[in-house]
Design a protein around this motif. Structure first.
Motif: not given
Lengths: 670, 327
Positions: B136, B138, B141-142, B148, B154-155, B214, B217-218
């Protein structure tokens, strides 16, 4: 061996000559030439020779053009070198198609050279050509339509197309021939095919040396020098090839001797000191070798690559390495890595490559890594005109990085300058810890001009790295409060361990979290430019330093053409001078004072600017040429510009005409 | 040699470097970040190998993992997104005396810097490349990364990613001149250390993919492998790495794999339900670009002058002498 063979050949030629002596009328067309064994209708008695008009010239511009691969460039370069060796001033410039092998007989595919030969020091490619040797009528048309020939230029033209088996070609040839004749050109048809077949089975590959022989006769070149040079250029290919080419050279010479009714003499002043004749890209490569740099990282791009070709050949002899990277970004990143590790490096590219490198170059400014970046400018934007000249990258060099990324930008104005600029750039880069851009261009890259042989100086080379341990508390960016300068720490140096970063950082190279740190760091990096600027001397005015009606300001490869135009105009009594800038960023003190001494200031550049005559162009939307913008911004002087993007070197004649137009508009001018 | 003064090497044998000597700034990674384990392993390696801090360089790109050099007390180069490899190559090309490590994230290596990754394998320079793969983006911010897993939200992929992930192992193993490929996970600290150590001792370009959580996020992305060690396959072989018995107790699933077998390595790398850890491939006989292009001799001023004179002579024009001939 070869010399002896030539003597034998020469005797044969003289014998044949006796048999073939002939006189031509002053008609434009040579009506057949006769082979060696047949009498020619215009043959004269064996004791006489053709009536020749001997003309002494101060200078002449010659072009040789062919389809790509027919060797016109080789012939032309040889003609230039032979002339330089005789002590003539020369400037040669390549005429290059964008493709390797464009379709034959194509006006856009002309390949060859222009050679300006004179009895004085020549600084540019000059105006329209006086004489052109074309291997077919289509490439010739290319030169006519691009307005590169004088209206009455003499034309030598391969006549094989007149009897071609394709009627369309015959038609095209005869129509062009008739048209150019009607327009006032003097045309001599040359039976190249027929003559070359006597010596080689494939005239396509031999014509160029025949053409060289013809030109050597027309311009009364020293045949000892010519033969020695032809031997030199073919020596790697073996004795047979050398002999064939010498035969072709001599055949061309003899054909012209017997068939052409004119001959020129361009007296030479001779030379007193040893000189070298190279093009700008070769000069750059030699400069890299001389500078002590060890690493060149590059990616192939026209018209910069020939510098790296030559450097690849010679660099290992001085312990250097040319790294062909996987892309432009990798090339500059590799160079940055090498420089960081203490081996100041260079990357050589052209416009599109410089655009790609931009982010890494910003890092070099930010992290204060010395680096030399050569941009051999070509026509832009985008892929633009890959083989043609432009000076369109000045503002990009200064401003293309995001944020404030100080760098030094300089531009060589001559071939000699290309050599020394690299040495200077390396020194500045290391002293001031910043990237130095050297803006050359396609005109310098392929132009050849003799200059005094450089005498090696140990000061050119970087001193050995000082890797002695650093005292406790030493800081990697210990900016001098006055100059912004700081000592560079090199990996391997005990006590200097730190992490260099492209993030905003403080004197210890720690990431900046306080708001004032970035301001402070930017200030010190900028101060380095000011500190460097204080070492620069104002350039000298060419013409009248006390001022006058018009000042032309130029940079880079246009220097010779501008100064020649100024010289001509001043002879006509016009109050015009010029100023040429080597450093574009920063600019030396005193330039503003010079500008203010002239009633009108105008830059001459090969880049785009709006034409103020356009209906919707006003002072509020007019876009100026690159340097004009810079001068206006810095000196608050109303600087005008004269620029175009024709992809050709600016001719002194067009600058001269512009000077006249400008001064007619200035009230006090004569 | 290479214009570098020698006397700084005098004290090497007498100085013992402890872990402290490799610890730089206090890491600013999130609590629980897998990068901490990697940092610890690398610092331990430096100490165990007694790498002189001034002769050791960590080059990184941009991203969380690329802050790595700041947390070492060696030389470091925190460069640009995706460009760590060519910068590291430049560092190494004329400085064979330096130990050069590269830290990249999956965005650096498998996305913006992919061209450099492929060519770095082909150049096969003496570098250790650690790819911190948290699957991801990070720091930004994702957002989805090329690694992935399919369907990850995600975003930039609110409905889930639509593509299959890129497999860094099969990719690396598919490039000419590949000489060292290993995979390991940050939650196996001792094994992580062993793999990085093997990479360091490898002659040539050593590529290590490190699976790394992470925490933001992950955090659960590797749960199937952490909660069920049977989904991890230990690669063992007499030519490969020693695997401790304690590790074998946890990770019971192991296969004998000869790391010189490229074909088998590619098969193992293609596993989709399990993750292989250990050395997939190693061949120390591949030529290294830095050695092929190394400087063969020092260049003195007089040698430089001679070389220049030799070149000038190719383009020389001499003044005409009295008998009318050029020299």
């Amino acid at each position: 061996m070869i010399a002896i063979r030539w003597r034998v050949f020469s005797l044969l030629q003289q014998f044949e000559q006796l048999l073939r002596r002939k006189k031509l009328s002053h008609g434009h067309q040579i009506k057949g030439t006769g082979s060696m064994n047949t009498d020619h209708p215009h043959a004269e008695s064996e004791t006489g020779s053709i009536d020749k008009k001997f003309i002494t010239l101060r200078e002449h511009i010659v072009e040789i053009v062919s389809d790509a691969g027919e060797g016109a460039q080789k012939a032309a370069q040889a003609f230039g070198t032979i002339s330089a060796k005789m002590g003539n001033g020369i400037w040669t410039v390549e005429i290059i198609p964008a493709e390797i092998q464009p379709p034959p007989r194509n006006a856009a595919g002309a390949s060859g050279n222009r050679i300006r030969v004179g009895s004085f020091h020549i600084t540019n490619a000059g105006d329209e050509a006086d004489l052109v040797f074309a291997f077919n009528e289509q490439v010739l048309l290319g030169r006519v339509s691009s307005k590169n020939l004088k209206p009455d230029a003499t034309i030598l033209l391969d006549n094989k197309w007149r009897t071609h088996k394709d009627p369309a070609i015959v038609k095209a040839y005869t129509e062009t021939y008739d048209q150019l004749l009607a327009e006032g050109h003097t045309i001599y048809e040359v039976p190249m095919e027929q003559e070359c077949l006597k010596y080689v089975s494939n005239p396509q590959r031999g014509k160029n040396m025949f053409a060289l022989g013809v030109l050597c006769n027309i311009y009364k070149r020293d045949m000892d020098i010519a033969r020695a040079h032809v031997e030199f250029i073919w020596q790697k290919k073996g004795e047979k090839v050398v002999t064939d080419n010498l035969n072709l050279l001599n055949a061309g010479y003899e054909w012209a001797e017997q068939n052409l009714d004119f001959q020129y003499e361009i007296p030479s002043a001779g030379i007193t000191d040893p000189q070298i004749v190279v093009n700008g890209n070769t000069a750059i490569a030699l400069g890299v070798m001389a500078s002590g740099m060890e690493v060149c990282a590059m990616y192939p791009i026209t018209p910069a690559t020939s510098a790296s070709h030559y450097l690849s050949e010679i660099f290992e002899n001085v312990g250097g390495v040319v790294h062909q990277a996987e892309d432009e970004i990798a090339a500059v990143a590799f160079a940055v890595g090498a420089s960081y590790a203490g081996k100041c490096a260079i990357t050589i590219t052209s416009g599109p490559g410089m655009s790609l490198k931009t982010e890494v170059l910003g890092l070099a400014s930010m992290a204060e890594i010395p680096l030399v970046v050569v941009n051999v400018q070509r026509g832009g934007p985008s892929t633009g005109l890959p083989t043609k000249v432009e000076q369109g990258d000045l503002l990009a060099a200064l401003y293309s990085t995001h944020g404030d990324a100080p760098k030094i930008v300089m531009a060589p104005a001559t071939i000699e300058d290309c050599f020394y600029s690299i040495i200077t750039a390396r020194k500045i880069a290391e002293t001031f810890r910043m990237p130095v851009y050297v803006l050359s261009d396609a005109n310098l890259a392929t132009g050849q001009q003799p200059f005094p042989k450089p005498k090696f100086n140990e000061d050119w080379v970087a001193p050995p790295l000082d890797l002695s341990p650093l005292p406790e508390g030493a800081r990697p960016y210990d900016w001098d409060p006055k100059t912004g300068l700081s000592r560079r720490f090199i990996p391997g140096q005990a006590g200097g361990m730190h992490t260099l970063t492209g993030l905003a950082h403080d004197r210890e190279s720690k990431v900046a979290y306080e708001p004032w740190i970035n301001q402070d760091a930017c200030k010190h990096r900028s101060l380095k430019l000011a500190a460097f600027q204080r070492t620069l001397k104002a350039p000298q005015v060419f013409g009248d330093p006390d001022g006058g009606d018009l000042l032309l300001v130029g940079w880079g490869s246009t220097k010779g053409a501008i100064e020649e135009a100024v010289t001509r105009a001043r002879k006509d009594g016009l109050s015009v001078s010029s100023l040429h800038l080597k450093f574009l960023q920063p600019m030396a003190s005193g330039i503003g004072d010079i500008l203010k001494k002239f009633k009108k200031v105008l830059t001459v550049e090969i880049n785009f600017s709006d034409d103020p005559q356009e209906e919707i162009i006003t002072e509020e939307n007019r876009r100026y040429a690159n340097l004009a913008w810079l001068l206006r911004a810095r000196y608050l002087v109303d600087v005008d510009c004269f620029s175009n993007v024709h992809g050709q070197p600016i001719k002194p004649g067009s600058i001269e005409a512009m000077i006249h137009r400008q001064l007619e508009a200035v009230p006090s001018a004569v | 040699m290479f214009g570098i003064t020698q006397h700084i090497t005098i004290d090497y044998d007498e100085t013992y470097h402890s872990l402290d000597d490799y610890q730089g700034n206090v890491p600013r990674w999130c609590p629980g970040c897998g990068d901490n384990a990697i940092l610890t392993s690398v610092q331990r390696l430096c100490r165990d190998e007694q790498l002189p801090p001034e002769k050791t360089v960590f080059v990184s790109g941009i991203g969380c993992s690329s802050r790595f050099p700041h947390y070492m007390k060696t030389y470091g180069f925190h460069g640009l997104h995706g460009r760590a490899l060519p910068i590291a190559q430049g560092v190494k090309i004329r400085r064979p005396d330096l130990h050069v490590f590269v830290n990249m994230g999956d965005g650096d290596c498998c996305s913006i810097g992919t061209a450099h990754w492929i060519h770095a394998i082909r150049y096969n320079m003496n570098l250790v490349a650690l790819m911190h793969d948290n699957e991801v983006y990070g720091l930004t911010k994702m957002q989805a990364s090329p690694t992935s897993p399919r369907g990850m939200k995600t975003n930039t992929t609110p409905k889930g990613t639509v593509l299959q992930p890129l497999n860094p192992l099969t990719t690396t193993l598919g490039v000419s001149n590949v000489s060292f490929v290993a995979q390991v996970a940050e939650w196996m600290p001792d094994f992580l250390y062993e793999v990085i150590k093997a990479a360091y001792h490898h002659h040539g370009f050593a590529f290590v993919r490190i699976l790394q959580r992470c925490p933001h996020y992950t955090p659960n992305i590797f749960d199937p492998f952490i909660t069920n060690p049977d989904n991890v396959v230990l690669l063992t072989h007499e030519k490969g790495m020693p695997v401790r018995d304690e590790l074998k107790k946890v990770y019971k699933n192991s296969i004998e794999h000869d790391p010189s077998d490229l074909h088998r390595a590619r098969e193992i790398a293609s596993m989709s339900d399990k993750i292989p850890v250990g050395i997939l491939y190693q061949n120390e006989d591949i030529e290294c670009y830095d050695e092929l292009r190394r400087k063969t001799r020092a260049c003195t001023h007089s040698m430089r002058e001679q070389a220049l004179e030799h070149e000038f002579s190719k383009f020389i024009i001499e003044p005409v002498t009295e008998n009318g001939k050029s020299h």
